[in-house]
Enzyme design. Structure first.
Site, mmCIF file in Angstrom:
data_model
loop_
_atom_site.group_PDB
_atom_site.id
_atom_site.type_symbol
_atom_site.label_atom_id
_atom_site.label_comp_id
_atom_site.label_asym_id
_atom_site.label_seq_id
_atom_site.Cartn_x
_atom_site.Cartn_y
_atom_site.Cartn_z
ATOM 1 N N ASP A 121 6.146 0.067 -2.722
ATOM 2 C CA ASP A 121 7.420 0.735 -2.471
ATOM 3 C C ASP A 121 7.496 2.044 -3.258
ATOM 4 O O ASP A 121 6.788 2.218 -4.249
ATOM 5 C CB ASP A 121 8.593 -0.160 -2.906
HETATM 6 N N1 URA Z 1 6.533 -6.332 -3.422
HETATM 7 C C1 URA Z 1 7.589 -5.507 -3.398
HETATM 8 O O1 URA Z 1 8.732 -5.942 -3.301
HETATM 9 N N2 URA Z 1 7.362 -4.180 -3.514
HETATM 10 C C2 URA Z 1 6.128 -3.646 -3.651
HETATM 11 O O2 URA Z 1 5.990 -2.434 -3.772
HETATM 12 C C3 URA Z 1 5.033 -4.518 -3.677
HETATM 13 C C4 URA Z 1 5.266 -5.875 -3.547
#
Ligand code: URA
Length: 239
Positions: A103
């Site tokens: 993310d």
């Molecule tokens: N899980 C998440 O919620 N975000 C990420 O970036 C990776 C795994």
């Protein structure tokens, strides 16, 4: 591969610049000076030199990046900076892409490569490559959460996750944990905690398979994988 393409790909300039080098007699193939830019060379067998320096052809590139927050794990975006924007210009020729997504607000281990087959294998649900995350969680994380994660939790869309291994490092108003999962559903870690009524407020990926984030890498920096790491990666991906 055409000689001018090879040299251009390996960073000796544009095709035009490479031609100039050839004209000057700086380029040799198997010790013979070559002026024909269109000459086909066998990258496995032929020895190409520029001003006496051996040109070692590399088709694939594998980078480990410590992704910072605020940057997208994508190759391009109209609004935001991407992890590709963090690379040196000389890496452009490899047309790298991130293996999977973190993310925008997640930090840590991100693999960048142009090896599509390897990326596909690493992301394949069949392989179930484990990924470990470190997180800060708002609220007290308990042993009950550990047990629920081990059984698999139901996400907001009704999907039941595979078992996740949760280690509580600090149980407090802001808890610290490590979680290992073998899947990569959208926002999976955040949604797993939501499933037990808690919120992730900081997330960092520490590892993928047996490959650990090099903690010497400052946020936003990267390095090529070592030969040993590359071997590990090939093993993980089943190559
Ligand atoms: N899980 C998440 O919620 N975000 C990420 O970036 C990776 C795994």
């Amino acid at each position: 591969m055409r000689l001018d393409k090879l040299l251009s790909n390996m960073g000796y300039g544009t095709r035009k610049e490479v031609k100039q080098l050839m004209k000057k007699g700086a380029v040799r193939v198997n010790t013979e000076p070559v002026k024909d830019a269109a000459l086909h060379v066998d990258t496995e067998k032929d020895e190409v030199t520029v001003l006496g320096e051996r040109v070692v052809y590399k088709e694939f590139m594998y980078l480990m990046m410590n992704k910072p927050q605020g940057v997208l794990s994508a190759t391009e975006d109209k609004r935001d900076r991407t992890v590709i924007d963090l690379l040196d210009a000389e890496k452009e020729i490899y047309e790298l892409f991130p293996v999977g997504r973190l993310d925008k607000d997640t930090e840590g281990f991100l693999l960048l490569t142009n090896d599509g087959k390897l990326a596909h294998n690493l992301l394949s649900p069949k392989k179930g490559v484990p990924k470990t995350y470190y997180a800060h969680i708002e609220g007290i994380v308990t042993e009950e959460d550990t047990e629920r994660f081990l059984e698999g939790v139901i996400l907001d869309d009704g999907y039941e996750t595979k078992p996740g291994e949760l280690h509580i490092l600090k149980s407090a108003d802001i808890s610290e944990i490590e979680l290992t999962i073998t899947e990569g559903k959208f926002h999976q870690v955040k949604r797993m905690f939501e499933a037990v009524g808690k919120q992730v407020i900081y997330l960092k990926r520490l590892s993928m398979g047996s490959l650990n984030l090099d903690e010497r890498l400052a946020l936003g920096t990267y390095r090529e994988l070592t030969e040993e790491e590359l071997q590990q990666l090939m093993q993980i991906s089943g190559e």
